[in-house]
Design a protein around this motif. Structure first.
Motif, short mmCIF file in Angstrom:
data_model
loop_
_atom_site.label_atom_id
_atom_site.label_comp_id
_atom_site.label_asym_id
_atom_site.label_seq_id
_atom_site.Cartn_x
_atom_site.Cartn_y
_atom_site.Cartn_z
N TYR A 43 -15.36 -4.99 2.44
CA TYR A 43 -14.03 -4.38 2.47
C TYR A 43 -13.19 -4.85 3.64
O TYR A 43 -13.67 -4.99 4.76
N THR A 45 -10.24 -2.96 4.02
CA THR A 45 -9.75 -1.62 4.34
C THR A 45 -10.47 -0.61 3.48
O THR A 45 -10.61 -0.82 2.27
N THR A 47 -10.08 3.23 2.25
CA THR A 47 -9.05 4.27 2.18
C THR A 47 -9.71 5.63 1.92
O THR A 47 -9.47 6.27 0.90
N GLU A 49 -9.66 8.81 3.27
CA GLU A 49 -8.94 10.08 3.12
C GLU A 49 -8.09 10.09 1.86
O GLU A 49 -8.02 11.11 1.16
N ARG A 50 -7.45 8.96 1.57
CA ARG A 50 -6.68 8.86 0.32
C ARG A 50 -7.59 9.08 -0.88
O ARG A 50 -7.22 9.77 -1.83
N ALA A 51 -8.79 8.50 -0.83
CA ALA A 51 -9.73 8.64 -1.94
C ALA A 51 -10.19 10.09 -2.11
O ALA A 51 -10.29 10.58 -3.24
N ASP A 80 -8.00 -7.73 -2.22
CA ASP A 80 -6.86 -7.59 -1.33
C ASP A 80 -5.80 -8.66 -1.54
O ASP A 80 -5.23 -9.21 -0.60
N ILE A 87 -0.04 0.47 1.24
CA ILE A 87 -1.27 -0.10 1.81
C ILE A 87 -1.06 -1.59 2.04
O ILE A 87 -0.39 -2.27 1.26
N ARG A 100 2.92 -4.88 4.27
CA ARG A 100 2.56 -3.62 3.63
C ARG A 100 3.33 -3.52 2.31
O ARG A 100 4.54 -3.74 2.29
N SER A 104 3.43 -0.61 -6.08
CA SER A 104 2.13 -1.01 -6.61
C SER A 104 2.28 -2.10 -7.65
O SER A 104 3.28 -2.17 -8.39
N GLY A 120 -10.89 1.40 -1.52
CA GLY A 120 -10.59 0.37 -0.53
C GLY A 120 -10.16 -0.94 -1.14
O GLY A 120 -10.24 -1.16 -2.35
N LYS A 121 -9.68 -1.82 -0.26
CA LYS A 121 -9.28 -3.18 -0.62
C LYS A 121 -10.41 -4.12 -0.19
O LYS A 121 -10.86 -4.09 0.96
#
Length: 469
Positions: A43, A45, A47, A49-51, A80, A87, A100, A104, A120-121
């Motif tokens: 990974y 990044t 994510t 908390e977003r997840a 990515d 993101i 950024r 999407s 994540g990315k």
């Protein structure tokens, strides 16, 4: 079995019947990432908390009777190169350090609408311009290459740090890492899955597709991705087809093309044996094997590079001139080489592709699919630059890995890679199935039937070792 070990199909069923909550599934995958990521580096990044927020929302929606389908509440990783609003899309490059995404991509938006949860990315070879993804380690042996350019996505799926992932494929970049990490990778028909919001390597060769643990899982993801988007000039109306393969293993009447040339030339003997055994399995399931001649093989490499190199250089023209020092040396050399390529060479590559598509269409009128190795060798050691074949000839690793996968990019036909065994060192071996344009249902049916005759696959050994180290 832990939730992170579930296939997409099994996880979807457990979530739908409320035997497993999306929160439990996402937490299990995030915990798995925490244990394995220091060793595998899949990974860019995470994510987390977003997840977790998305998982709680999915849990509430499902409890209220608003179940969106098989991807609802299921953790995914996105290569990515694929924009997700808010993101970073780094393309694993210092060139994109401050980028950024404002909106999407089409594929990310469709997966979000289906309820999938981004964890994540995943890493790519810089700007997808390579076949090894050097910053990521193979999920089965951390001293071996992950394959590329979607190496992070394949490793994440193989290691249990994503239930499914998306990659991109310009010359094999979904199928190569899928084969080297023992998972399933699908490069759809050119134009079937929109690429709006996805960083390009070579616009006339680029595809987006799923990386999963099973063929059925690939079908579930493809169903959410396919469909026209006018923002992608190459996007085509998707035919109304059922992608999920039927139950059962009967392949009676299916004509499987077995190449008599090209695909088994300069291939490791263990890879050839495993793939031919898998082809024989098709015959045992009722398929008819038909020898086929692969056309225009002497032009494949020149056509692939003749298209990809100038298109990639055109995409990077501005940054190559303003910040060349920010590119990795291997990628910068390829981009600079594109500036030296005459326009006539690019036009000849385009003409060659037109002829090649016509010749492949003729072959595919005689058979329903072609079965062949995905890559000619299993994962090489990290840093290894060449492969020496039994006749003493040597080949660059990147040339070897792209050699068998690039014809599907040049012609635009769909190609599915699935695991068919391991070599004596325990490294995975992949077989690819190539079909007619929009022939994904045939490939998925055949791949799924083969899978049903094999023992269930566990997660990659290297990932298991890292989880306890």
């Amino acid at each position: 079995m832990q939730p992170y070990e579930l296939t997409l199909g099994a996880a979807a069923d457990a979530v739908r019947t409320r035997r497993l909550s999306p929160v439990e599934l996402v937490d299990s995958v995030l915990e798995r990432i925490g244990r394995t990521e220091p060793r595998l580096q899949a990974y860019v990044t995470v994510t987390a908390e977003r997840a977790r927020r998305a998982a709680r929302t999915a849990e509430d929606d499902i409890a209220a009777g608003r179940h969106r389908g098989p991807l609802h509440g299921v953790p995914m990783g996105l290569k990515d190169l694929i924009d997700v609003a808010g993101i970073a899309t780094s393309a694993s490059s210092r060139v994109r350090a401050d980028h950024r995404a404002e909106e999407s991509s089409t594929v990310a938006a469709r997966l979000e609408a289906a309820g999938a949860v981004l964890v994540g990315k995943t890493h790519t070879h810089e700007f997808a311009y390579g076949l090894t993804t050097p910053q990521t380690r193979n999920a089965w042996h951390t001293g071996r290459v992950a394959g590329g350019s979607s190496g992070g996505s394949a490793v994440a799926v193989a290691a249990g740090t994503a239930t499914f992932a998306l990659g991109t494929d310009t010359g094999g970049s979904i199928r190569v890492p899928a084969a080297l990490n023992g998972v399933v990778g699908l490069k759809p028909t050119y134009g079937l899955v929109p690429r709006h919001g996805v960083t390009s390597l070579s616009w006339s060769l680029d595809h987006v597709g799923p990386i999963t643990r099973t063929v059925e899982d690939a079908a579930l993801v493809l169903a959410a991705l396919a469909g026209h988007d006018p923002r992608d000039p190459a996007s085509l109306p998707a035919p109304a087809k059922r992608y999920r393969p039927p139950a059962g293993t009967d392949l009676t009447g299916l004509r499987v093309g077995v190449p008599r040339n090209y695909y088994f030339d300069h291939v490791d003997p263990e890879v050839e044996t495993a793939v031919r055994d898998a082809i024989d399995r098709f015959e045992a399931l009722g398929a008819r094997l038909v020898e086929v001649e692969i056309p225009m093989t002497r032009y494949i490499q020149a056509t692939q590079w003749g298209l990809m190199v100038p298109e990639a250089t055109a995409y990077h023209e501005r940054t190559l001139r303003t910040v060349p020092e920010l590119y990795r040396a291997d990628v910068r050399v390829l981009l600079e080489a594109g500036e030296l390529m005459p326009a006539g060479d690019y036009l000849r590559a385009q003409r060659s592709r037109t002829l090649m598509r016509r010749e492949w269409a003729a072959v595919l009128r005689e058979v329903d699919l072609i079965a062949a190795p995905t890559v000619p060798a299993t994962a090489v050691e990290a840093g290894q630059e060449t492969i020496t074949w039994a006749d003493g000839t040597t080949e660059a690793v990147s040339d070897a890995y792209v050699r068998l996968s690039s014809p599907a990019n040049i012609t635009g036909v769909p190609s599915l890679s699935l695991p068919v065994g391991h070599d004596t060192t325990g490294l995975p071996i992949g077989m690819q199935l190539l079909g007619r344009p929009f022939g994904e249902p045939v490939l998925l049916r055949a791949g799924h039937a083969y899978e049903q005759t094999r023992p269930a696959r566990g997660l990659a050994h290297a990932a298991r070792t890292s989880a306890t180290s």
